[in-house]
Design an enzyme around this catalytic site. Sequence first.
Site, PDB file in Angstrom:
ATOM      1  N   TYR A   1     -15.088 -11.472  -0.488  1.00 41.61           N
ATOM      2  CA  TYR A   1     -15.846 -10.140  -0.528  1.00 41.61           C
ATOM      3  C   TYR A   1     -17.175 -10.457  -1.623  1.00 41.61           C
ATOM      4  O   TYR A   1     -18.079  -9.784  -1.470  1.00 41.61           O
ATOM      5  CB  TYR A   1     -14.804  -8.947  -1.328  1.00 41.61           C
ATOM      6  CG  TYR A   1     -13.960  -8.650  -0.424  1.00 41.61           C
ATOM      7  CD1 TYR A   1     -14.362  -7.529   0.562  1.00 41.61           C
ATOM      8  CD2 TYR A   1     -12.652  -9.235  -0.182  1.00 41.61           C
ATOM      9  CE1 TYR A   1     -13.346  -6.946   1.436  1.00 41.61           C
ATOM     10  CE2 TYR A   1     -11.626  -8.622   0.617  1.00 41.61           C
ATOM     11  CZ  TYR A   1     -11.982  -7.440   1.470  1.00 41.61           C
ATOM     12  OH  TYR A   1     -11.166  -7.036   2.033  1.00 41.61           O
TER      13      TYR A   1
ATOM     14  N   ARG B   1      -3.099   6.710   1.309  1.00 41.30           N
ATOM     15  CA  ARG B   1      -3.454   7.913   1.996  1.00 41.30           C
ATOM     16  C   ARG B   1      -2.447   8.503   2.978  1.00 41.30           C
ATOM     17  O   ARG B   1      -2.696   9.936   3.459  1.00 41.30           O
ATOM     18  CB  ARG B   1      -4.887   7.561   2.746  1.00 41.30           C
ATOM     19  CG  ARG B   1      -5.862   7.609   1.816  1.00 41.30           C
ATOM     20  CD  ARG B   1      -6.986   6.902   2.430  1.00 41.30           C
ATOM     21  NE  ARG B   1      -6.674   5.387   2.732  1.00 41.30           N
ATOM     22  CZ  ARG B   1      -7.596   4.505   3.175  1.00 41.30           C
ATOM     23  NH1 ARG B   1      -8.849   4.906   3.280  1.00 41.30           N
ATOM     24  NH2 ARG B   1      -7.137   3.332   3.385  1.00 41.30           N
TER      25      ARG B   1
ATOM     26  N   ARG C   1      -6.180  11.732  -5.015  1.00 39.36           N
ATOM     27  CA  ARG C   1      -7.317  10.968  -4.927  1.00 39.36           C
ATOM     28  C   ARG C   1      -8.446  11.741  -4.893  1.00 39.36           C
ATOM     29  O   ARG C   1      -9.543  11.302  -5.329  1.00 39.36           O
ATOM     30  CB  ARG C   1      -7.064  10.220  -3.568  1.00 39.36           C
ATOM     31  CG  ARG C   1      -8.164   9.373  -3.035  1.00 39.36           C
ATOM     32  CD  ARG C   1      -8.447   8.287  -3.465  1.00 39.36           C
ATOM     33  NE  ARG C   1      -9.499   7.528  -3.066  1.00 39.36           N
ATOM     34  CZ  ARG C   1     -10.877   7.795  -3.606  1.00 39.36           C
ATOM     35  NH1 ARG C   1     -11.159   8.779  -4.567  1.00 39.36           N
ATOM     36  NH2 ARG C   1     -11.999   7.100  -2.912  1.00 39.36           N
TER      37      ARG C   1
ATOM     38  N   ARG D   1       0.977  -1.285  -0.081  1.00 40.76           N
ATOM     39  CA  ARG D   1       0.013  -0.092   0.017  1.00 40.76           C
ATOM     40  C   ARG D   1       0.879   1.401  -0.056  1.00 40.76           C
ATOM     41  O   ARG D   1       0.322   2.438   0.585  1.00 40.76           O
ATOM     42  CB  ARG D   1      -0.769  -0.019   1.083  1.00 40.76           C
ATOM     43  CG  ARG D   1      -2.258  -0.930   1.224  1.00 40.76           C
ATOM     44  CD  ARG D   1      -3.226  -0.589   0.530  1.00 40.76           C
ATOM     45  NE  ARG D   1      -4.435  -1.586   0.224  1.00 40.76           N
ATOM     46  CZ  ARG D   1      -5.205  -1.420   0.879  1.00 40.76           C
ATOM     47  NH1 ARG D   1      -5.647  -0.617   2.027  1.00 40.76           N
ATOM     48  NH2 ARG D   1      -6.082  -2.758   0.653  1.00 40.76           N
TER      49      ARG D   1
ATOM     50  N   ASP E   1      -6.792  -2.253  -7.571  1.00 39.58           N
ATOM     51  CA  ASP E   1      -7.327  -3.230  -6.448  1.00 39.58           C
ATOM     52  C   ASP E   1      -7.674  -4.606  -6.702  1.00 39.58           C
ATOM     53  O   ASP E   1      -7.872  -4.990  -7.949  1.00 39.58           O
ATOM     54  CB  ASP E   1      -8.584  -2.446  -6.030  1.00 39.58           C
ATOM     55  CG  ASP E   1      -8.914  -2.995  -4.401  1.00 39.58           C
ATOM     56  OD1 ASP E   1      -8.296  -2.140  -3.170  1.00 39.58           O
ATOM     57  OD2 ASP E   1      -9.605  -3.852  -4.109  1.00 39.58           O
TER      58      ASP E   1
HETATM   59  O1  CP3 Z   1      -0.003   0.467  -3.309  1.00 41.38           O
HETATM   60  C1  CP3 Z   1      -0.335  -0.531  -3.267  1.00 41.38           C
HETATM   61  O2  CP3 Z   1      -0.175  -1.518  -2.505  1.00 41.38           O
HETATM   62  C2  CP3 Z   1      -1.101  -0.897  -4.615  1.00 41.38           C
HETATM   63  C3  CP3 Z   1      -2.470  -0.631  -4.611  1.00 41.38           C
HETATM   64  C4  CP3 Z   1      -3.328  -1.675  -3.832  1.00 41.38           C
HETATM   65  C5  CP3 Z   1      -4.637  -1.092  -3.163  1.00 41.38           C
HETATM   66  N1  CP3 Z   1      -5.365  -2.204  -2.893  1.00 41.38           N
HETATM   67  C6  CP3 Z   1      -5.183  -0.109  -3.218  1.00 41.38           C
HETATM   68  C7  CP3 Z   1      -6.189   0.670  -2.381  1.00 41.38           C
HETATM   69  C8  CP3 Z   1      -3.413  -3.007  -3.578  1.00 41.38           C
HETATM   70  C9  CP3 Z   1      -2.149  -4.016  -3.823  1.00 41.38           C
HETATM   71  C10 CP3 Z   1      -4.482  -3.715  -2.675  1.00 41.38           C
HETATM   72  C11 CP3 Z   1      -4.909  -4.833  -2.482  1.00 41.38           C
HETATM   73  C12 CP3 Z   1      -6.055  -5.216  -1.566  1.00 41.38           C
HETATM   74  N2  CP3 Z   1      -7.131  -4.496  -1.674  1.00 41.38           N
HETATM   75  C13 CP3 Z   1      -6.030  -6.058  -0.653  1.00 41.38           C
HETATM   76  C14 CP3 Z   1      -4.998  -7.179  -0.303  1.00 41.38           C
HETATM   77  C15 CP3 Z   1      -4.189  -6.628   0.617  1.00 41.38           C
HETATM   78  C16 CP3 Z   1      -4.596  -6.251   1.833  1.00 41.38           C
HETATM   79  O3  CP3 Z   1      -4.663  -5.283   2.325  1.00 41.38           O
HETATM   80  O4  CP3 Z   1      -4.894  -7.219   2.622  1.00 41.38           O
HETATM   81  C17 CP3 Z   1      -7.512  -6.178  -0.114  1.00 41.38           C
HETATM   82  C18 CP3 Z   1      -8.179  -7.055   0.923  1.00 41.38           C
HETATM   83  C19 CP3 Z   1      -8.273  -5.075  -0.774  1.00 41.38           C
HETATM   84  C20 CP3 Z   1      -9.543  -4.667  -0.723  1.00 41.38           C
HETATM   85  C21 CP3 Z   1      -9.681  -3.325  -0.079  1.00 41.38           C
HETATM   86  N3  CP3 Z   1      -9.483  -2.154  -1.120  1.00 41.38           N
HETATM   87  C22 CP3 Z   1     -10.127  -2.875   0.940  1.00 41.38           C
HETATM   88  C23 CP3 Z   1     -10.738  -3.684   2.216  1.00 41.38           C
HETATM   89  C24 CP3 Z   1     -10.065  -1.269   0.964  1.00 41.38           C
HETATM   90  C25 CP3 Z   1     -10.850  -0.326   1.824  1.00 41.38           C
HETATM   91  C26 CP3 Z   1      -9.861  -0.398   3.231  1.00 41.38           C
HETATM   92  C27 CP3 Z   1      -9.206   0.722   3.107  1.00 41.38           C
HETATM   93  O5  CP3 Z   1      -8.023   0.549   3.364  1.00 41.38           O
HETATM   94  O6  CP3 Z   1      -9.610   1.865   2.952  1.00 41.38           O
HETATM   95  C28 CP3 Z   1      -9.781  -1.161  -0.252  1.00 41.38           C
HETATM   96  C29 CP3 Z   1      -9.512   0.421  -0.703  1.00 41.38           C
HETATM   97  C30 CP3 Z   1      -8.281   0.677  -0.944  1.00 41.38           C
HETATM   98  N4  CP3 Z   1      -7.256   0.008  -2.011  1.00 41.38           N
HETATM   99  C31 CP3 Z   1      -7.362   1.659  -1.107  1.00 41.38           C
HETATM  100  C32 CP3 Z   1      -6.292   1.984  -1.664  1.00 41.38           C
HETATM  101  C33 CP3 Z   1      -4.967   2.989  -1.590  1.00 41.38           C
HETATM  102  C34 CP3 Z   1      -7.766   3.056  -0.098  1.00 41.38           C
HETATM  103  C35 CP3 Z   1      -9.056   3.685  -0.690  1.00 41.38           C
HETATM  104  C36 CP3 Z   1      -8.878   5.329  -1.056  1.00 41.38           C
HETATM  105  O7  CP3 Z   1      -7.690   5.693  -1.248  1.00 41.38           O
HETATM  106  O8  CP3 Z   1      -9.679   6.028  -0.786  1.00 41.38           O
END
Ligand code: CP3
Length: 350
Positions: free
Chosen positions: A159, A37, A46, A33, A83
Amino acid sequence: MTQSVNKLVSVDKPLLATLNGIQQKRPPLWIMRQAGRYLPEYREVRARSKNFIDFCYSPDLATEVTLQPIRRFGFDAAILFSDILVVPDALGQGVSFVENEGPRLPPLLVENNLSELKDSIDLDRLAPVFETIGRVKEALPKETTFLGFCGAPWTVASYMIAGKSTPELAPIRLVVYRNPEYLTRLIDLLVDSSIAYLCRQVEAGVDALQIFESFAGALTADGIEQWSIGPIRRIIEGVRKRHAHAKFIVFGRGSGANHVQYATKTGADAVAIDWGTDPHWAAATLQPLKPVQGNLDPLAVVAGGDQLDRRVDGIIEAFSKGPHIFNFGHGIVPETPVAHVERLVKRVRG
Ligand code: CP3
């Protein structure tokens, strides 16, 4: 022949060299990640997109945020900004994200027998993701390894069935007991979809792939092969049928001693470990099998200070006898001060 080509390429890219089993003087470094943010420049970009999934499908914005942490910290890997839930989206199960809550999908119903979904993944829907890969590839320094990724079928299916994040995964765990044939069909569809999606990522220009099994910890001992290890192995084999030298990191978060199975039974080139795993155990047990990636607790970086330095040193020391990629044991959290990440980068680089 191809092996030597691989090694030649990897000389330029320390992280790829590590995936080939070649230990580096200092471990290559990236952060799960890392585009996120905690970075002010991420929050600025964003804010231009209301909907997170639209953001993932905007090559201009996704390219920019993929590159931001590379510019700022010079990490050894860039990870595609996207994602894991774009796969259900491209199967026709509309995905949205609710601010501060997380993903929302219309939950699949067992009695519908997967009729809510397409028969195969719509790669056209994901064309913007492949466009992003091409653009990032052009812009990256030659020493930076470019990582693509997908979620493992068990994690993605959780999911699709629950329609949102669920702490203990009760909905999919009940389907395991009540409707295993249904779950088998869903997992098969996700295996095929992931193979097609990852092959296109490789063709668009990523150097290696990470598979996220974020909910490995919610599997019972007698279910792990059927629902997680087997499907991941089939994805890796499927991608390698078209791209024989595709490199994989597999992250079975929360899998404890089963990290060994992720290292030995999936065909992965490296195994990523969560922050709950003892680095000394992992160095003794996993590192002789495969390069290890991990495993700093993201909250240790929120806290910062001397304890952060000690933990970083402890992880580097524990893994100093073999190939290691320094990373967190789960994604960086939004509250993390950028100065603490700077401190960590200096410490890892030595
Ligand atoms: O920088 C990176 O790692 C690359 C991008 C990336 C994101 N999500 C961006 C993201 C990657 C590799 C993921 C993987 C992901 N997404 C996983 C597996 C890794 C883990 O965390 O266990 C999972 C389970 C998800 C599903 C997901 N996406 C959730 C549950 C959420 C909401 C929770 C949160 O952190 O807000 C997301 C949203 C998400 N994906 C964000 C980002 C940067 C945040 C949303 C935003 O910026 O508004």
